[in-house]
Design an enzyme around this catalytic site. Structure first.
Site, PDB file in Angstrom:
ATOM      1  CB  THR A  38      -0.885  -0.012   1.274  1.00  0.00           C
ATOM      2  OG1 THR A  38      -1.416   1.287   1.482  1.00  0.00           O
ATOM      3  CG2 THR A  38      -0.089  -0.380   2.512  1.00  0.00           C
ATOM      4  CG  ASP A  39      -1.066   5.054  -0.936  1.00  0.00           C
ATOM      5  OD1 ASP A  39      -1.653   4.399  -0.039  1.00  0.00           O
ATOM      6  OD2 ASP A  39      -1.613   5.993  -1.542  1.00  0.00           O
ATOM      7  CD  GLU A  40      -3.428   3.383   4.392  1.00  0.00           C
ATOM      8  OE1 GLU A  40      -3.290   3.406   5.629  1.00  0.00           O
ATOM      9  OE2 GLU A  40      -4.493   3.106   3.827  1.00  0.00           O
ATOM     10  CE  LYS A  42       0.320  -4.721   2.922  1.00  0.00           C
ATOM     11  NZ  LYS A  42      -0.024  -6.061   2.376  1.00  0.00           N
TER      12      LYS A  42
END
Ligand code: NAD
Length: 352
Positions: free
Chosen positions: A133-135, A163
């Protein structure tokens, strides 16, 4: 090609299974533990296909995963299985560490043993695609910058930290053990079969039912939205053609504040099914903000666009219309999920 997809009964995994089987004609071995986030309906249309097989398994069970890889004689793994809801990670981080960190570690180890024992010709072709994810990059200021593949990791929530840890493990397994890894970091997805606790489906369903539309803080947080079918196409491209040891950012160049997203849903629903009481914008309510709520995410997708020729097909407007229409036509999918777990007051997520 025979691809093992982990988490293939979830939102993005099921879109990927449908794409791999229906559009690309690959064999898919879907492995899913069937947590609360999984639904049988999302892959029901694949069940009769000779190209598709399902196994209910936990990725943390390393021996069982390795045996299955051997029994199914797979050519690669696309790893999506994860705990994925930020609000749940704040309430109970343990499951996120278990599946996202320990589970990824177990799967990497199983894949490494499987890969080591493949004949040379098969070994060269094997790939492990870790889906992220971009998070992991943390937050951007409201008015400046994009996440590139070189942006430093700075996760804010237990979800994004777990992640980030799994991304580091995957790349370390490439550098240390030579496991053929590719990695992708995607922005917020939306589309069919999105679990009804997440922001967009929750707002569509609440709006259809004339219930309140709860928005965190002032709704100023910005997300970069991508239709799940565009993500599935990108994943297939990265898996087959991405360079080993590389990561690819995936995003639709569709930045919107959460408030703008909820207003757009309210307006589209008003056009489709007007409420007697007036505009659904009146149903918008502002509630206390999520702790550690990142201000803005935005993806620079030039690498995947330039190297692999991927482009998002949906604009946010076409994708949102398509999604609203899907939720209106598929109440038999979301009604039981909603009835079983939610009374409508739990807040939708504002990030992936
Ligand atoms: P999801 O929660 O809808 O699906 C996750 C699936 O993984 C579920 O079917 C669940 O049963 C399965 N699973 C969970 N733990 C498991 C375990 N221990 N063993 C086997 N299966 C297990 O999630 P999603 O939104 O489809 O996200 C899929 C992946 O994509 C995740 O890795 C997530 O981090 C990543 N991602 C999501 C988004 C987004 O906007 N949703 C954006 C970027 C990246």
């Amino acid at each position: 090609m025979k691809v093992m997809v982990t988490g293939g009964a979830g939102f993005i995994g099921s879109a990927l299974c449908r794409h791999l089987v229906n559009d690309l004609g690959h064999h898919v071995v879907n492995v899913d533990k069937m947590t609360y986030a999984a639904t049988e309906g999302s892959t029901a249309m694949l069940r009769g296909s000779t190209l598709y097989r399902f196994h209910r398994l936990d990725i943390c069970d390393r021996d069982a995963m390795q045996k299955l890889m051997t029994a199914e004689d797979i050519d690669g793994v696309i790893h999506l299985a994860a705990e994925s809801h930020v609000d749940r990670s704040i309430d109970g981080p343990g499951a996120f560490i278990e599946t996202n960190v320990i589970g990824t570690f177990s799967l990497l180890q199983a894949s490494r043993s499987y890969h080591d024992n493949l004949p040379a010709s098969r070994k060269e072709k094997f790939r492990f695609h870790h889906v992220s994810t971009d998070e992991v990059f943390g937050e951007l200021p409201l008015d400046d910058g994009l996440f590139t593949e070189d942006t430093a990791y700075a996760p804010s929530s237990p979800y994004s930290a777990s992640k980030a840890a799994s991304d580091h493990l995957a790349l370390a397994w490439y550098k240390t053990y030579g496991l053929p890894i590719v990695l992708s970091n995607c922005s917020n997805n939306y589309g069919p079969y999105h679990f009804p606790e997440k922001l967009i489906p929750l707002m569509i369903i609440n709006g259809l039912e004339g219930k309140q539309l709860p928005v965190y803080g002032k709704g100023a947080n910005v997300r970069d939205w991508l239709h799940v079918e565009d993500h599935a196409r990108a994943l297939a491209m990265v898996f087959t053609r991405g360079r080993l040891g590389q990561s690819y950012n995936i995003g639709g160049r569709n930045e919107r504040t959460n408030l703008a997203v909820v207003e757009a849903i309210a307006d589209l629903l008003d056009q489709e099914v007007p409420l007697k009481s007036g505009s659904r914008r009146c149903l918008i309510t502002f509630v206390g903000d999520r702790p550690g709520h990142d201000l803005r995410y935005a993806i620079d997708a030039s690498k995947i666009e330039g190297e692999l020729g991927w482009r998002a097909k949906y604009t946010f407007e076409t994708g949102l219309k398509d999604t609203i229409s899907w939720y209106m036509r598929n109440q038999d999918w979301w009604q039981p999920l909603r009835a079983a777990r939610y009374a409508g007051e739990r807040l939708g997520k504002a990030s992936s």
